[in-house]
Motif scaffolding. Structure first.
Motif, PDB file in Angstrom:
ATOM      1  N   ARG A 373       0.820  -1.216   0.000  1.00 38.88           N
ATOM      2  CA  ARG A 373       0.000   0.000   0.000  1.00 38.88           C
ATOM      3  C   ARG A 373       0.855   1.269   0.000  1.00 38.88           C
ATOM      4  NH1 ARG A 373      -3.300  -3.697  -0.617  1.00 38.88           N
ATOM      5  NH2 ARG A 373      -4.983  -4.232   0.796  1.00 38.88           N
ATOM      6  N   ASP A 374       2.179   1.140  -0.058  1.00 35.05           N
ATOM      7  CA  ASP A 374       3.057   2.303   0.016  1.00 35.05           C
ATOM      8  C   ASP A 374       2.891   3.239  -1.171  1.00 35.05           C
ATOM      9  OD1 ASP A 374       4.011   1.328   2.366  1.00 35.05           O
ATOM     10  OD2 ASP A 374       5.883   0.524   1.547  1.00 35.05           O
ATOM     11  N   SER A 375       2.301   2.731  -2.271  1.00 37.02           N
ATOM     12  CA  SER A 375       2.101   3.589  -3.433  1.00 37.02           C
ATOM     13  C   SER A 375       1.055   4.664  -3.166  1.00 37.02           C
ATOM     14  CB  SER A 375       1.683   2.743  -4.640  1.00 37.02           C
ATOM     15  OG  SER A 375       0.494   2.024  -4.356  1.00 37.02           O
ATOM     16  N   SER A 381      -6.063  13.547   0.690  1.00 37.95           N
ATOM     17  CA  SER A 381      -7.449  13.317   1.084  1.00 37.95           C
ATOM     18  C   SER A 381      -8.041  12.221   0.213  1.00 37.95           C
ATOM     19  CB  SER A 381      -8.272  14.592   0.928  1.00 37.95           C
ATOM     20  OG  SER A 381      -8.377  14.943  -0.445  1.00 37.95           O
ATOM     21  N   LEU A 382      -9.089  11.608   0.690  1.00 34.55           N
ATOM     22  CA  LEU A 382      -9.786  10.587  -0.103  1.00 34.55           C
ATOM     23  C   LEU A 382     -10.238  11.183  -1.430  1.00 34.55           C
ATOM     24  CD1 LEU A 382     -11.146   7.832  -0.500  1.00 34.55           C
ATOM     25  CD2 LEU A 382     -13.080   8.681   0.836  1.00 34.55           C
ATOM     26  N   ARG A 383     -10.700  12.429  -1.416  1.00 32.49           N
ATOM     27  CA  ARG A 383     -11.150  13.087  -2.643  1.00 32.49           C
ATOM     28  C   ARG A 383     -10.050  13.098  -3.701  1.00 32.49           C
ATOM     29  NH1 ARG A 383     -15.010  17.011  -3.696  1.00 32.49           N
ATOM     30  NH2 ARG A 383     -15.440  17.198  -1.457  1.00 32.49           N
ATOM     31  N   ARG A 384      -8.834  13.524  -3.286  1.00 26.05           N
ATOM     32  CA  ARG A 384      -7.728  13.630  -4.235  1.00 26.05           C
ATOM     33  C   ARG A 384      -7.223  12.252  -4.657  1.00 26.05           C
ATOM     34  NH1 ARG A 384      -9.179  17.945  -4.985  1.00 26.05           N
ATOM     35  NH2 ARG A 384      -9.848  16.670  -6.742  1.00 26.05           N
ATOM     36  N   ALA A 385      -7.292  11.279  -3.749  1.00 25.06           N
ATOM     37  CA  ALA A 385      -6.843   9.927  -4.099  1.00 25.06           C
ATOM     38  C   ALA A 385      -7.755   9.308  -5.152  1.00 25.06           C
ATOM     39  CB  ALA A 385      -6.795   9.046  -2.857  1.00 25.06           C
ATOM     40  N   ALA A 429      -7.460  -0.528  -0.054  1.00 26.98           N
ATOM     41  CA  ALA A 429      -7.487  -1.473  -1.178  1.00 26.98           C
ATOM     42  C   ALA A 429      -8.519  -1.041  -2.205  1.00 26.98           C
ATOM     43  CB  ALA A 429      -7.789  -2.879  -0.674  1.00 26.98           C
ATOM     44  N   ARG A 430      -9.656  -0.524  -1.755  1.00 26.78           N
ATOM     45  CA  ARG A 430     -10.695  -0.079  -2.683  1.00 26.78           C
ATOM     46  C   ARG A 430     -10.249   1.153  -3.470  1.00 26.78           C
ATOM     47  NH1 ARG A 430     -14.289  -1.137   1.789  1.00 26.78           N
ATOM     48  NH2 ARG A 430     -14.925   1.042   1.952  1.00 26.78           N
TER      49      ARG A 430
END
Length: 613
Positions: A373-375, A381-385, A429-430
């Motif tokens: 998950r390091d990537s 923020s969740l929004r930007r991700a 993961a999602r």
């Protein structure tokens, strides 16, 4: 059957978020309970309540006097500088045991766990062996009830099989009952005799089935169909009542007022049922392909790699075409992820190896999912991700607002400003899966995509992978997923050799040394090639012929076992005394022999074709 723990109307909330309420649970001697549910439904919290680490907000929990409850957490904690033996020995300090008895108990547990060196320091252990040690420590205390939170995490397939034997075995002082949170469906099927799902889909918050995981799926399907039918019936009735209410002044009598009240109650009931049904909606996973029809997307020949003097694999040949579904199977550290990263690099990947070549189609698009998950930038923020370039994403040539995109992956609008680092493993993961879906691919490479995903998400992931039009290479310890999705498995033996297998069970039989079927075939037919070969079998036959060739050993073994079973029935006294049954079994036996001869003939034909090509 004695009750060990009885819970009634348990409820738990954190702030404004209700995890569960009105949960009833009874743990009896002999129970092996599989506790499942969506991420965030409160499974781990419920386990902690059972162990006394947390208090419920409401309800009661009654346990037998002097009942000892053991707990295996998802994360382990050890004295890193001490050996595996010393760590286990320290866990028995609070027990009134003679030194000789304590040491004997530790040695027995380590022997069952197959640790090669009792003096190995914990800091040098891999994640899988750390998990084995944590499981050993939980069993060593000999609790009456053992609670296990995701015990298969970090275990490779051999580790999972070891745990299954441990749960089914009779260790001295084995727990009387188990409660296990797991998303591993095959593990649940093999081990559990009761399944309980914790979910807002159900009126009481839980759905319990005494039986296997397969039994649970069947009864859950029937229940959800009934719920859907109920919603439709209530909806139809509500429309009729609403139409009546709109008729106006005539609805003002005493009798009409009662009907109005009933209509409001019907509306509330319909809303509750509809809300529960919507709570069961799953993640919207749907991978996009490029639509390329090129027959050979990627061709790898004679790939080989060593690390620190150890041969990981050699002589590996891989051909990927649209629709290919290849699974990589083997112990942790055998080279699966290394091979996957090599394929991800395309033609340049061969430079990372000791030998071999890789050819790809022109302008190939290879998309990789990494288990690390390091990537993910934890500060985003969740929004930007989810939407790096604005407030919308483009999926299959259609613009989707980030709120709708987030909802597709079971994120709420009020979570959009939450830093990624504060999200759970399943939520992270999602996010990674969402980013993959925005990149149409010719070849999809997935390294442990099931980590931290709940069962509902796993089911949708399966369907999406089955429907993906491009080629797929999958690394996972999820046996259910492997057999459901992959048409070929490349098995690693951990000693540098590889071979293709038709399914997981065929690989397991080989790794377990169960070669009785092969020995029987040696007596009947000329010697055949060994399963693990120095040179891979693929590359000389057509793709379909290769698939058939790879599966032939298993087919013959199955056919011979059936014929042998029929022969035993014919020879049994009860059948010999019944002419009608004897005739039926004799006919079936002759047909089985003909099928075996046909399979051997086809196998020889494919071998000759392979050698002459």
């Amino acid at each position: 059957m004695s009750h060990l723990i009885t819970c009634h109307s348990l409820a738990k909330s954190f702030g404004s978020q209700t995890l569960f309420r009105d949960v009833d649970l009874v743990i009896n001697s002999g129970d092996i309970i599989g506790l499942i549910g969506p991420n965030g439904s409160g499974k781990s919290t419920l386990l902690k309540i059972l162990c006394g680490f947390e208090e419920s907000d409401e309800g009661t929990l009654l346990a037998n006097r002097n009942l000892q409850v053991g707990y295996l957490a998802q994360a382990d904690s050890f004295a890193e500088e001490l050996s595996v033996f010393e760590n286990l020995r320290r866990s028995l300090v609070d027990f009134s045991l003679e030194e000789a008895e304590a040491q004997a108990r530790v040695q027995e547990m380590l022997s069952r766990a197959e640790f090669a060196d009792d003096n190995q320091v914990v800091a040098s252990l891999s994640g899988g062996w750390r998990k084995r040690l944590a499981i050993c420590r939980a069993f060593l205390a000999r609790p009456d009830v053992l609670v296990l939170d995701e015990p298969t995490n970090h275990l490779d397939l051999e580790g999972i099989l070891w745990l299954e034997k441990l749960l089914a075995g009779t260790l001295p002082g084995s727990p009387q009952a188990y409660v296990i949170v797991s998303h591993d469906r095959q593990f649940l099927q093999n081990c559990c005799n009761t399944i309980i799902e914790l979910s807002a889909v159900y009126p009481q918050g839980t759905f319990e089935v005494d039986g296997s995981y397969a039994d649970f799926l069947e009864k859950k399907r029937d229940y959800l169909q009934q719920q859907q039918q109920m919603e439709e019936r209530l909806g139809n009735k509500l429309r009729r009542e609403t139409e009546w209410l709109r008729r106006g002044p005539k609805a003002r009598s005493t009798k009409a007022k009662y009907r109005i009240d009933e209509a409001h109650r019907l509306q509330e009931r319909h809303a509750r049922v509809k809300s529960r049904n919507q709570a069961g909606s799953a993640v919207g996973i749907d991978f996009d392909g490029t639509g390329r029809k090129t027959k050979k997307l990627l061709e790898a020949t004679q790939l080989g790699k060593s690390f620190d003097g150890k041969v990981l694999f050699e002589g590996v040949d891989i051909l990927l075409s649209p629709g290919s579904r290849l699974g990589l199977l083997g112990r942790n550290g055998c080279g699966k992820s290394t091979l996957l990263k090599t394929l991800a690099a395309g033609e340049a990947g061969a430079a990372q190896l000791d030998q071999g070549a890789i050819k790809t189609a022109d302008k190939i698009t290879i998309v990789e999912f990494e288990q690390n998950r390091d990537s993910l930038d934890s500060t985003l923020s969740l929004r930007r991700a989810l939407a790096p370039e604005g407030d919308s994403v483009v999926f299959r040539d259609r613009s989707i607002h980030v709120v709708s995109w987030a909802k597709r992956f079971q994120f709420r609008a009020d979570q959009l400003e939450t830093p990624v680092g504060e999200l759970s493993g399943g939520e992270q993961a999602r996010i990674l899966i969402a980013s993959l879906m925005l990149r149409p691919a010719d070849i999809l490479l997935l390294d442990e995509p099931t980590n931290d995903l709940d069962i509902g998400s796993l089911d949708i992931l399966e369907e999406s992978l089955v429907d993906f039009p491009g080629a797929l290479v999958l690394v996972t310890h999820d046996r259910y997923l492997l057999d459901r999705v992959c048409d070929r498995l490349l098995g690693f033996d951990g000693k540098g050799s590889t071979a293709y297998f038709a399914d997981y069970q065929q690989w397991l039989d080989q790794m377990s040394g169960r070669e009785e079927g092969q020995r029987r075939r040696h007596k009947q037919k000329p010697a055949v090639e060994k399963v693990f070969r120095d040179k891979d079998r693929s590359g000389k036959l057509s793709y379909l012929d290769q698939l058939e060739f790879d599966a032939m050993e298993k087919k013959i073994e199955t056919a011979e076992e059936r014929q042998q079973a029929l022969q035993e029935k014919i020879e049994s006294p009860e059948v010999a005394a019944d002419p009608q049954r004897l005739q039926e079994y004799w006919q079936q036996n002759e047909e089985a022999k003909e099928e075996i001869e046909r399979l051997y003939s086809r196998w020889s034909e494919l071998e000759e074709k392979k050698l002459s090509s």
